[in-house]
Design an enzyme around this catalytic site. Structure first.
Site, PDB file in Angstrom:
ATOM      1  N   HIS A  75       0.940  -1.486  -0.105  1.00  0.00           N
ATOM      2  CA  HIS A  75      -0.048   0.150  -0.077  1.00  0.00           C
ATOM      3  C   HIS A  75       0.926   1.285   0.043  1.00  0.00           C
ATOM      4  O   HIS A  75       1.861   1.407   0.859  1.00  0.00           O
ATOM      5  CB  HIS A  75      -0.968  -0.033   1.154  1.00  0.00           C
ATOM      6  CG  HIS A  75      -2.045  -0.754   1.194  1.00  0.00           C
ATOM      7  ND1 HIS A  75      -3.238  -0.352   1.621  1.00  0.00           N
ATOM      8  CD2 HIS A  75      -2.368  -2.010   0.341  1.00  0.00           C
ATOM      9  CE1 HIS A  75      -4.169  -1.627   1.384  1.00  0.00           C
ATOM     10  NE2 HIS A  75      -3.532  -2.439   0.749  1.00  0.00           N
ATOM     11  N   TYR A 203      -9.143   5.492   7.428  1.00  0.00           N
ATOM     12  CA  TYR A 203      -9.387   6.106   8.838  1.00  0.00           C
ATOM     13  C   TYR A 203     -10.557   7.078   8.877  1.00  0.00           C
ATOM     14  O   TYR A 203     -10.396   7.902   8.076  1.00  0.00           O
ATOM     15  CB  TYR A 203      -8.173   6.490   9.284  1.00  0.00           C
ATOM     16  CG  TYR A 203      -7.093   5.436   9.304  1.00  0.00           C
ATOM     17  CD1 TYR A 203      -6.850   5.093  10.777  1.00  0.00           C
ATOM     18  CD2 TYR A 203      -6.238   4.990   8.485  1.00  0.00           C
ATOM     19  CE1 TYR A 203      -5.799   4.003  11.041  1.00  0.00           C
ATOM     20  CE2 TYR A 203      -5.181   4.259   8.770  1.00  0.00           C
ATOM     21  CZ  TYR A 203      -5.020   3.824   9.985  1.00  0.00           C
ATOM     22  OH  TYR A 203      -4.235   2.603  10.280  1.00  0.00           O
ATOM     23  N   PRO A 295      -3.960   0.567  18.772  1.00  0.00           N
ATOM     24  CA  PRO A 295      -3.852   0.127  17.347  1.00  0.00           C
ATOM     25  C   PRO A 295      -3.740   1.048  16.215  1.00  0.00           C
ATOM     26  O   PRO A 295      -3.649   0.859  14.881  1.00  0.00           O
ATOM     27  CB  PRO A 295      -4.691  -1.053  17.146  1.00  0.00           C
ATOM     28  CG  PRO A 295      -5.920  -0.686  18.263  1.00  0.00           C
ATOM     29  CD  PRO A 295      -5.110   0.080  19.345  1.00  0.00           C
ATOM     30  N   LYS A 299       1.309   0.040  15.006  1.00  0.00           N
ATOM     31  CA  LYS A 299       2.775  -0.077  15.531  1.00  0.00           C
ATOM     32  C   LYS A 299       2.897  -1.327  16.384  1.00  0.00           C
ATOM     33  O   LYS A 299       4.377  -1.542  16.688  1.00  0.00           O
ATOM     34  CB  LYS A 299       3.145   1.279  16.394  1.00  0.00           C
ATOM     35  CG  LYS A 299       3.120   2.590  15.398  1.00  0.00           C
ATOM     36  CD  LYS A 299       4.197   2.472  14.197  1.00  0.00           C
ATOM     37  CE  LYS A 299       3.863   3.346  13.331  1.00  0.00           C
ATOM     38  NZ  LYS A 299       4.397   2.940  12.077  1.00  0.00           N
ATOM     39  N   TYR A 387       3.743   6.855   9.940  1.00  0.00           N
ATOM     40  CA  TYR A 387       3.080   5.965   9.659  1.00  0.00           C
ATOM     41  C   TYR A 387       3.956   4.556   8.823  1.00  0.00           C
ATOM     42  O   TYR A 387       3.693   3.286   9.174  1.00  0.00           O
ATOM     43  CB  TYR A 387       1.869   6.002   8.936  1.00  0.00           C
ATOM     44  CG  TYR A 387       0.888   5.116   8.508  1.00  0.00           C
ATOM     45  CD1 TYR A 387      -0.346   5.000   9.328  1.00  0.00           C
ATOM     46  CD2 TYR A 387       0.825   4.107   7.737  1.00  0.00           C
ATOM     47  CE1 TYR A 387      -1.267   4.178   9.394  1.00  0.00           C
ATOM     48  CE2 TYR A 387      -0.213   3.310   7.513  1.00  0.00           C
ATOM     49  CZ  TYR A 387      -1.181   3.031   8.231  1.00  0.00           C
ATOM     50  OH  TYR A 387      -2.139   2.341   8.227  1.00  0.00           O
TER      51      TYR A 387
END
Length: 401
Positions: A75, A203, A295, A299, A387
């Protein structure tokens, strides 16, 4: 009683313990894994599914990336939905080509277990009454297996046995300090054999609460809803879950959403937790035994992998170069990366979730901060760099930079 001798005794057969075992095996270092649960239980646990590039590189170094390369989904971006509009964060474009890979922790665990079985390495599953001793001098471990008592003498103990494990609990209270933040909500997660609603993760920040649209493959999806800690799984039928998820999505995502029966459903509480230090004499804590992150920032597994990168490097350096430099620096190196990941995970959680009792002022500030991040190249870059995973460099493993 049977007495065994090894160089490194690993407590815990999750991804951290298995990965450490694989890296030590590749380096010719003797080790044993001891696990309280059954192999079937360990391999069936549903956990995270986002791998940083440095974690992918480490799995390649361990020689367990065949399935990952075939079935992992690279991704290059994520989407953030707020105010009914989606905003794409171009992870690769903002980080000089870095990306993340969607590949479930369950699959990582199975790959590592298969490699261990093929190499005929020693593991004790369903070990009872596991105890660790002497880690400030001559360490050893005792346990029962099928009614037989074992003692494992070793040079070092790797505590990879999770948040509730015996290793951290065995450290004297005056030698350890913990930091913790418990969040007032949980994530209701559903796993279903339906195609993902989008090619990339979404998200969701909404007035009804946070949501996350994720996946495990092109035909298996993982969805989450922010729910009160008082909710129970039985309160949420599949129909209720899908309806509430739709209510938190934008119109396009609602139309693309494919629903179906859940194959797993659970509620996970969110917490931030860190242990300092992560080394106690000849006992090392790694992964969830030493730290927990919410979460939101993806990580948890990645921090465990970086711990193992540092620990395996330190142990290999000790046995091949007779140097204790890596061992002495283990805790400090790990904690630098841990606290950065804790900050990012806390920030993402704070930014995207609704907190009970928030004032209108608090909400406006949060909305303004998110608007800044999404509208600023610098803001997006900060999010993207964290990220995809901050780089780390050690002697025997060069992380992507």
């Amino acid at each position: 009683m049977e007495i065994l001798q090894t160089q490194v005794a690993i407590i815990g057969s999750g991804p951290a313990g298995l990965l450490l075992g694989q890296l030590l095996y590749k380096a010719g270092i003797e080790h044993i894994i001891i696990e309280q649960r059954s192999a079937d239980y360990v391999s069936a646990r549903i956990r995270a599914g986002i791998l940083e590039q440095v974690s992918v590189d480490l799995l390649e170094k361990a020689g367990v990336d065949k399935q990952l390369k075939e079935f992992g989904l690279p991704h290059t971006g994520i989407e953030i939905l707020t105010g009914g509009e989606k905003h794409r964060i171009d992870l690769s474009g903002l980080t000089q080509g870095k990306q993340v890979t969607v590949y479930g922790q369950t699959e990582v665990t199975k790959d590592l277990m298969q490699a261990r079985e093929e190499a005929n390495l020693t593991s004790f599953y369903e070990a009872d009454d596991v105890k660790v001793y002497g880690f400030y001098g001559k360490p050893y471990i005792s346990f029962n297996k099928d009614g037989k008592f074992y003692q494992v003498n070793c040079d070092f103990i790797a505590g990879c046995d999770g948040y509730h494990g015996i290793c951290r609990a065995s450290v004297p209270e005056d030698k350890i300090k913990t930091f913790e933040k418990v969040y007032p909500f949980g994530w209701l997660g559903v796993l279903a054999d339906v195609p993902p609603v989008s090619d990339e993760l979404i998200y969701v920040q909404s007035e009804r609460g946070f949501a996350l649209c994720s996946m495990r493959s092109e035909i298996r999806s993982r969805y989450y809803l922010q729910v009160p800690l008082t909710d129970k799984v039985e309160d949420w039928s599949d129909e209720r879950f899908w309806e509430e998820l739709k209510n938190r999505l934008d119109k396009e995502s609602q139309e693309n959403l494919v629903t179906g029966p859940s194959i797993e459903k659970s509620i996970a509480p969110l917490r931030s937790f860190v242990t300092e230090p992560m080394r106690f004499g000849k006992l090392f804590l790694a992964g969830d035994a030493a730290h927990i992150v919410p979460p939101t920032g993806a990580k948890g597994l990645n921090l465990a992998a970086s711990d193992i990168a540092y620990l395996s490097d330190a142990l290999i350096e000790f046995y091949t170069q007779n140097s204790e430099e890596g061992i002495n620096q283990y805790s400090e190196k790990c904690l630098k990366r841990v606290w950065k990941a804790e900050r990012f995970s806390w920030w993402m959680t704070h930014l995207l979730h609704r907190f009970e009792g928030e004032s209108e002022f608090d909400l406006k500030i949060k909305q303004a901060e998110l608007a800044y991040v999404l509208g600023s190249h610098a803001g997006q870059t900060t999010l993207a760099e964290n990220y995809v995973g901050l780089p780390y460099e050690i002697n025997n493993f060069q992380a992507a930079s």
